[in-house]
Design a protein around this motif. Sequence first.
Motif, PDB file in Angstrom:
ATOM      1  N   SER A 282     -15.174   1.691   4.223  1.00  0.00           N
ATOM      2  CA  SER A 282     -13.977   0.912   4.556  1.00  0.00           C
ATOM      3  C   SER A 282     -14.187  -0.010   5.751  1.00  0.00           C
ATOM      4  CB  SER A 282     -12.799   1.862   4.821  1.00  0.00           C
ATOM      5  OG  SER A 282     -12.505   2.628   3.687  1.00  0.00           O
ATOM      6  N   PRO A 283     -14.818   0.446   6.858  1.00  0.00           N
ATOM      7  CA  PRO A 283     -15.009  -0.463   7.999  1.00  0.00           C
ATOM      8  C   PRO A 283     -15.812  -1.707   7.638  1.00  0.00           C
ATOM      9  CG  PRO A 283     -15.376   1.807   8.681  1.00  0.00           C
ATOM     10  CD  PRO A 283     -15.274   1.819   7.186  1.00  0.00           C
TER      11      PRO A 283
ATOM     12  N   GLY B   6      -9.621  -7.931   2.297  1.00  0.00           N
ATOM     13  CA  GLY B   6     -10.259  -6.692   1.906  1.00  0.00           C
ATOM     14  C   GLY B   6      -9.331  -5.500   2.031  1.00  0.00           C
ATOM     15  N   GLU B   7      -8.540  -5.496   3.107  1.00  0.00           N
ATOM     16  CA  GLU B   7      -7.594  -4.399   3.339  1.00  0.00           C
ATOM     17  C   GLU B   7      -6.546  -4.327   2.230  1.00  0.00           C
ATOM     18  OE1 GLU B   7      -6.137  -1.128   5.157  1.00  0.00           O
ATOM     19  OE2 GLU B   7      -7.712  -2.285   6.146  1.00  0.00           O
ATOM     20  N   GLU B   8      -5.937  -5.473   1.914  1.00  0.00           N
ATOM     21  CA  GLU B   8      -4.822  -5.469   0.972  1.00  0.00           C
ATOM     22  C   GLU B   8      -5.264  -5.508  -0.491  1.00  0.00           C
ATOM     23  OE1 GLU B   8      -1.362  -7.770   1.631  1.00  0.00           O
ATOM     24  OE2 GLU B   8      -1.585  -7.817   3.817  1.00  0.00           O
TER      25      GLU B   8
ATOM     26  N   LEU C 275      -8.647  -2.065  -0.569  1.00  0.00           N
ATOM     27  CA  LEU C 275      -8.466  -0.721  -0.020  1.00  0.00           C
ATOM     28  C   LEU C 275      -7.060  -0.171  -0.191  1.00  0.00           C
ATOM     29  CD1 LEU C 275     -10.481  -1.100   3.332  1.00  0.00           C
ATOM     30  CD2 LEU C 275     -11.234  -0.031   1.183  1.00  0.00           C
ATOM     31  N   SER C 276      -6.089  -1.028  -0.468  1.00  0.00           N
ATOM     32  CA  SER C 276      -4.714  -0.541  -0.616  1.00  0.00           C
ATOM     33  C   SER C 276      -4.557   0.203  -1.941  1.00  0.00           C
ATOM     34  CB  SER C 276      -3.714  -1.691  -0.527  1.00  0.00           C
ATOM     35  OG  SER C 276      -3.863  -2.555  -1.628  1.00  0.00           O
TER      36      SER C 276
ATOM     37  N   ASP D 205       0.858  -1.191   0.000  1.00  0.00           N
ATOM     38  CA  ASP D 205       0.000   0.000   0.000  1.00  0.00           C
ATOM     39  C   ASP D 205       0.888   1.232   0.000  1.00  0.00           C
ATOM     40  OD1 ASP D 205      -1.931   1.915   0.298  1.00  0.00           O
ATOM     41  OD2 ASP D 205      -2.676   1.210   2.233  1.00  0.00           O
TER      42      ASP D 205
ATOM     43  N   ARG E  13     -13.491  -4.105   5.824  1.00  0.00           N
ATOM     44  CA  ARG E  13     -12.572  -4.759   6.774  1.00  0.00           C
ATOM     45  C   ARG E  13     -13.303  -5.789   7.621  1.00  0.00           C
ATOM     46  NH1 ARG E  13     -10.930   0.870   7.366  1.00  0.00           N
ATOM     47  NH2 ARG E  13      -8.916   1.185   6.296  1.00  0.00           N
TER      48      ARG E  13
ATOM     49  N   GLY F 184     -11.778  -8.858   6.137  1.00  0.00           N
ATOM     50  CA  GLY F 184     -10.547  -8.912   6.900  1.00  0.00           C
ATOM     51  C   GLY F 184      -9.343  -8.402   6.129  1.00  0.00           C
ATOM     52  N   GLN F 185      -8.211  -9.082   6.279  1.00  0.00           N
ATOM     53  CA  GLN F 185      -6.964  -8.641   5.666  1.00  0.00           C
ATOM     54  C   GLN F 185      -7.039  -8.684   4.144  1.00  0.00           C
ATOM     55  OE1 GLN F 185      -3.485 -10.855   6.833  1.00  0.00           O
ATOM     56  NE2 GLN F 185      -2.059  -9.338   6.025  1.00  0.00           N
TER      57      GLN F 185
END
Length: 255
Positions: free
Chosen positions: A195-196, A206-208, A211-212, A63, A199, A203-204
């Motif tokens: 975003s919440p 979705g984050e990487e 959203l990254s 990211d 996540r 979890g991870q």
Amino acid sequence: LEGVDAVVHLAGEPIFGIWTAEKRKAILSSRVEGTRFLSQRLAELRKPPSVLITASAIGFYGDRGEEKLDEKSPSGDGFLADVCRQWEAAAQPAADAGIRCAQTRFGLVLTPYGGLLQKLVPVFRVGLGGRLGSGRAFMSWIALGDLLRALAHVLNVDDLAGAVNLVSPNPVSNRDFTRSLASAFHRPALLPVPSPLIRLALGQMGEEMLLSSTRVYPSRLLASDFEFQGSKLQQVFTSFFQTDTEAMPGRMRDA
């Protein structure tokens, strides 16, 4: 594989899904162990291929916000970055044996027949699409046709070894991506996914994955005179869905 001219190795556990400990292990081992095994066997051949192309991904960079990235940029942080570092290093036995090895870092591959678009199109077609999170994250993408042409190009250009980014020269923000996709169906893109929620649900992964921000450029492809046929996102979406959208008014009236 004795006597073949070239080997292209793209196999790996699908990356979408909840990253449980078991899933993470499968993602890593399928890429690293498979590539290492193949590289070692190729290195032992009496007549090895002249070139080995292996897949990697722009997850290598992690990211990075709005930072402009190319093949000279260092690796980033996170699970995907770690996977990509090990994945690329696994081809070293073949390189040590004198085989030209190219690690092709895939961006988001776009095709109407699978991948991310296959999941998004039903939502955007009915006007329920929207940005992910703030929409500011950069998405580095490539149309499937250009990806296949780029792989053939790497096979045939003798000085393309090491990392090669397979992405369009025009990365876009998630906000612009969703607007372009919605526009292809003449629909709004008014329903953002917070975003919440991403996540919480994914979890991870979705984050990487969602959203990254990874703003990557194909410097080595361009320097080797590769020409993209689908470098502008709106043109790509129009070519994918033109027939679909031309038929849509009739379908809507019928409904």
